[in-house]
Design a protein around this motif. Structure first.
Motif, PDB file in Angstrom:
ATOM      1  N   HIS A  65      47.336  35.939  41.132  1.00 56.34           N
ATOM      2  CA  HIS A  65      47.325  34.556  40.645  1.00 56.34           C
ATOM      3  C   HIS A  65      45.903  34.008  40.517  1.00 56.34           C
ATOM      4  O   HIS A  65      45.727  32.823  40.226  1.00 56.34           O
ATOM      5  CB  HIS A  65      48.155  33.670  41.578  1.00 56.34           C
ATOM      6  N   PHE A  66      44.910  34.868  40.753  1.00 56.94           N
ATOM      7  CA  PHE A  66      43.517  34.441  40.660  1.00 56.94           C
ATOM      8  C   PHE A  66      42.776  35.256  39.607  1.00 56.94           C
ATOM      9  O   PHE A  66      43.070  36.441  39.408  1.00 56.94           O
ATOM     10  CB  PHE A  66      42.795  34.608  42.005  1.00 56.94           C
ATOM     11  N   LYS A  67      41.828  34.612  38.935  1.00 54.33           N
ATOM     12  CA  LYS A  67      40.933  35.300  38.006  1.00 54.33           C
ATOM     13  C   LYS A  67      39.500  34.892  38.339  1.00 54.33           C
ATOM     14  O   LYS A  67      39.196  33.694  38.358  1.00 54.33           O
ATOM     15  CB  LYS A  67      41.270  34.926  36.561  1.00 54.33           C
ATOM     16  N   PRO A  68      38.612  35.851  38.594  1.00 53.90           N
ATOM     17  CA  PRO A  68      38.914  37.284  38.711  1.00 53.90           C
ATOM     18  C   PRO A  68      39.781  37.568  39.943  1.00 53.90           C
ATOM     19  O   PRO A  68      39.774  36.786  40.899  1.00 53.90           O
ATOM     20  CB  PRO A  68      37.528  37.911  38.858  1.00 53.90           C
ATOM     21  N   ARG A  69      40.476  38.662  39.894  1.00 50.68           N
ATOM     22  CA  ARG A  69      41.408  38.999  40.962  1.00 50.68           C
ATOM     23  C   ARG A  69      40.637  39.405  42.218  1.00 50.68           C
ATOM     24  O   ARG A  69      39.800  40.320  42.181  1.00 50.68           O
ATOM     25  CB  ARG A  69      42.304  40.159  40.503  1.00 50.68           C
ATOM     26  N   PRO A  70      40.883  38.739  43.347  1.00 55.58           N
ATOM     27  CA  PRO A  70      40.146  39.087  44.575  1.00 55.58           C
ATOM     28  C   PRO A  70      40.662  40.384  45.195  1.00 55.58           C
ATOM     29  O   PRO A  70      41.799  40.799  44.949  1.00 55.58           O
ATOM     30  CB  PRO A  70      40.424  37.905  45.497  1.00 55.58           C
ATOM     31  N   ARG A  71      39.815  40.978  45.978  1.00 58.09           N
ATOM     32  CA  ARG A  71      40.191  42.206  46.684  1.00 58.09           C
ATOM     33  C   ARG A  71      41.123  41.860  47.852  1.00 58.09           C
ATOM     34  O   ARG A  71      40.931  40.852  48.541  1.00 58.09           O
ATOM     35  CB  ARG A  71      38.938  42.888  47.212  1.00 58.09           C
ATOM     36  N   VAL A  72      42.115  42.704  48.066  1.00 60.62           N
ATOM     37  CA  VAL A  72      43.021  42.545  49.211  1.00 60.62           C
ATOM     38  C   VAL A  72      42.652  43.598  50.252  1.00 60.62           C
ATOM     39  O   VAL A  72      42.720  44.806  49.986  1.00 60.62           O
ATOM     40  CB  VAL A  72      44.499  42.700  48.804  1.00 60.62           C
ATOM     41  N   ASN A  73      42.218  43.145  51.413  1.00 62.84           N
ATOM     42  CA  ASN A  73      41.980  44.058  52.539  1.00 62.84           C
ATOM     43  C   ASN A  73      43.234  44.057  53.405  1.00 62.84           C
ATOM     44  O   ASN A  73      43.701  42.992  53.808  1.00 62.84           O
ATOM     45  CB  ASN A  73      40.777  43.582  53.368  1.00 62.84           C
ATOM     46  N   PHE A  74      43.773  45.233  53.628  1.00 62.26           N
ATOM     47  CA  PHE A  74      44.993  45.255  54.441  1.00 62.26           C
ATOM     48  C   PHE A  74      44.896  46.290  55.551  1.00 62.26           C
ATOM     49  O   PHE A  74      44.124  47.252  55.476  1.00 62.26           O
ATOM     50  CB  PHE A  74      46.241  45.495  53.580  1.00 62.26           C
ATOM     51  N   PHE A  75      45.666  46.049  56.587  1.00 64.80           N
ATOM     52  CA  PHE A  75      45.651  46.878  57.788  1.00 64.80           C
ATOM     53  C   PHE A  75      47.096  47.266  58.075  1.00 64.80           C
ATOM     54  O   PHE A  75      47.846  46.518  58.723  1.00 64.80           O
ATOM     55  CB  PHE A  75      45.028  46.098  58.951  1.00 64.80           C
ATOM     56  N   LYS A  76      47.481  48.449  57.541  1.00 65.92           N
ATOM     57  CA  LYS A  76      48.881  48.859  57.534  1.00 65.92           C
ATOM     58  C   LYS A  76      49.457  48.955  58.945  1.00 65.92           C
ATOM     59  O   LYS A  76      50.612  48.589  59.181  1.00 65.92           O
ATOM     60  CB  LYS A  76      49.004  50.204  56.815  1.00 65.92           C
TER      61      LYS A  76
END
Length: 472
Positions: A65-76
């Motif tokens: 939903h954002f431009k530019p698309r932000p990075r998603v940092n995830f911790f599985k």
């Protein structure tokens, strides 16, 4: 949104979060510190979003939903994700419930409901949530009356405090930290539970404890938290050297002040003048050597001779206990602590330029911080005494400026280097080179010669001749 005043940017962000959650069919809520701070009118740079389901999936959808698309940092492994935007950081997690074992603060986690997630929160003021769901968007969900506790300035746990603190003993430190930062009161049964369970803090890593301590130290009035830590019994388990300062003792009707409460007043005093965390730590530890040096001398009273030296020696030990930075910052605190009594002696009459030079030499660029601590160390209730002491320190400051302008001793570099000494006399690195170099330094500090190359060179030849060393 009742009670919550969002900026236009926050309103837009909430709409994006809501749209993403609706698309995935995941009930979602903003929860915790952001809600608390918005109600209090405090700035907040973090938003915690909890959803009933997959928090990582929600974060990835929000990013679209954002431009530019932000990075998603995830911790599985933890089921959490993070998006960093220019003005704010968003954390995502699935709602969960937790169960703990007595010997560990690491919980067994399973998926849960919003109610489960609010139950596991540390305090009522951190358990409030704002709905992001389209059917009740913006509704404040406050099952533990956190709003009332904010109004009444109370720190209280959602569940029984015994369970909350036993599950995660770090929450005891957090209760005190929030009470300090917000200048709230800890609810009576809550504080009694902290006292009863103080020993549970032993299972928490020193790094986590130090992080909470630093937040207390950086508050407007650190003494609030330091006093609560002392009265709860936590401080005795964290920095016992400080609790050893507490109390007064009388012999022959002669007593001494309570050095613990003097210390925390000094920390408050210095907090009004600096945001330097490590100078605040120097204020906290400046008198820590008074307990081991305390002595009653008949006919004179209580003395603490050499306490500044002992205090300095204790600094590395305390930093090691708490896993605080071991190099430059520890050395800075140690230096300030060791020197904090020196400017006091310079307030007396007939102080020589030599004594001023030596303090400038030893303190270097930290001389202004040292003087700030000395002024903060004045805690007398006698206003006339305070004015007199401050005037004396102002005179010392003026003398320091005069001598520095004349002799340029701060961060002093010898006008004659070791290399020049070796070249002049054909010496290799040796004790003789160090002896000549030290003699030049001492002569400059004592005012025997000016801090100039030509004068230092002549003095070098004299010293060497006296040692039987001739130029090549």
């Amino acid at each position: 949104m009742p009670d919550i005043l969002l900026t236009p940017a926050e309103e837009s962000l909430f709409q994006k979060l809501s749209a993403a959650a609706h698309k995935l069919g995941l009930p979602a809520y903003v929860i915790g510190g952001f809600v608390r701070d918005k109600i209090l009118g405090r700035n907040s740079k973090d938003i915690d979003v909890v959803c009933i389901g997959d928090g990582i999936a929600l974060a990835q959808e929000v990013a679209t939903h954002f431009k530019p698309r932000p990075r998603v940092n995830f911790f599985k492994n933890f089921g959490t994700a993070q998006i960093k935007l220019p003005e704010i950081e968003i954390e995502f997690v699935g709602a969960r419930k937790e169960s703990y074992r007595s010997e560990s603060r690491k919980p067994e986690v399973s998926t849960g409901t919003l109610e489960d997630d609010q139950n596991r929160r540390d305090f009522t003021i951190n358990a409030m949530a704002i709905s992001l769901n389209q059917d009740n968007f913006g509704t404040l969900i406050d099952p533990f009356e956190g709003m009332l506790d904010l109004q009444d300035k109370i720190i209280r746990t959602p569940l029984a405090p015994t369970q909350t603190f036993s599950d995660d003993p770090l929450r005891m430190m957090r209760a005190i930290r929030f009470a300090t930062q917000l200048q709230f009161h800890i609810e009576v049964s809550c504080f009694e539970s902290i006292k009863e369970q103080a020993s549970r803090i032993d299972i928490i890593s020193r790094e986590r404890i130090a992080d909470e301590l630093n937040k207390i130290m950086m508050s407007a009035r650190p003494s609030i938290g330091l006093d609560l830590l002392f009265r709860s019994g936590l401080l005795a388990r964290i920095i016992p050297q400080l609790t050893a300062l507490a109390g007064t003792e009388y012999v022959d009707n002669k007593g001494h002040k309570d050095n613990f409460y003097h210390t925390i007043q000094v920390v408050d005093n210095i907090a009004r003048h600096t945001d330097n965390l490590w100078l605040r730590w120097a204020a906290l530890l400046h008198d820590v050597g008074k307990a081991p040096t305390k002595k009653f001398e008949p006919g004179h009273g209580w003395t603490f001779h050499g306490h500044e030296v002992i205090s300095g020696r204790l600094v590395p030990k305390i930093f090691n206990q708490l896993k605080l930075p071991a190099h430059d910052r520890m050395q800075y605190v140690k230096k300030i602590v060791e020197l904090h009594h020196r400017p006091v002696s310079l307030t007396k009459d007939n102080i020589t330029d030599s004594a001023i030079r030596r303090l400038l030499f030893d303190a270097g660029d930290d001389i202004d911080d040292l003087m700030t601590l000395c002024e903060a160390d004045i805690t007398s209730k006698n206003k006339e005494k305070v004015v007199r002491y401050l005037e004396n320190f102002e005179m010392v400051r003026e003398r320091l400026k005069e001598v520095e302008a004349k002799d340029q001793i701060r961060n002093w570099q010898p006008p004659v280097s070791g290399e020049e000494i070796m070249a002049t006399f054909g010496l290799s690195p040796s004790r003789d080179v160090g002896t000549i170099k030290t003699a030049i330094r001492e002569a400059i500090l004592d005012g025997i010669i000016p801090n100039e190359h030509e004068a230092a060179q002549r003095y070098m030849l004299e010293i060497a001749a006296g040692m039987g060393i001739q130029p090549v």
